[in-house]
Enzyme design. Structure first.
Site: not given
Length: 183
Positions: A153-154, A157
């Site tokens: 998820h990170e 980003h």
């Protein structure tokens, strides 16, 4: 101290940019930013501090979420066996992953998304991530389950990808749901 007012929200152009590599050794400014990102996660998970400063609890934060378009992430999460994964990394990258996929049973959330988004987000069940930590050491970490999902998820980003870009309607028979440990 980073607070929710520092976390930019969906629609902000920085969240859709591919973040720049961090020049190493990291500058004093980049070191301070990454340390503050980790401090935010600790504060957001402390009920008293979170209430005092109106922080949403988070298990991960990427620099683009605080409007810094650089490849830095902080992760603070426990797995199903209560093992703590605490990493602040420059230039993290996934260097290998499983064929098997997984997902959080109730979908994902994000500090930069101030609404509920329903849908399952397919993620690799196991990954290996390489990066450079705050001490300037190159590390490699093998992850599975919730920590693997948080790292993916990170890292998304850093590439301008939001979790809901990955939502699929159909259930994949190869996916094994991971119970949500932290919301």
């Amino acid at each position: 101290m980073i607070t929710m007012k520092d976390v930019i929200q969906e629609g902000h152009p920085t969240l859709r940019k591919v973040a720049k590599e961090v020049s190493l050794p990291a500058s004093k400014e980049d070191q301070e930013t990454l340390q503050k990102m980790m401090e935010f996660l600790h504060n957001s998970q402390d009920p008293q501090i979170a209430e005092k400063y109106n922080l949403r609890p988070g298990v991960g934060l990427a620099a683009p979420q605080i409007n810094v378009s650089k490849r830095m992430i902080a992760v603070l999460v426990t797995d199903q066996n209560e093992n703590l994964y605490e990493y602040a990394l420059y230039n993290p990258k996934i260097v290998s992953h499983s064929v098997e996929m997984t997902q959080l049973e109730n979908g994902e959330g994000c500090l930069s998304v101030d609404r509920d988004v329903s849908g399952l987000v397919p993620r690799y069940a196991r990954i290996t991530v390489q990066g450079t930590n705050l001490e300037g050491e190159d590390i490699s970490v093998r992850l599975r389950g919730l920590p693997a999902i948080v790292f993916q998820h990170e890292i998304d980003h850093l590439n301008g990808v939001m979790f809901y870009d990955r939502i699929e309607d159909a259930k994949d028979p190869l996916m094994k749901p991971v119970p949500e440990l932290f919301k």
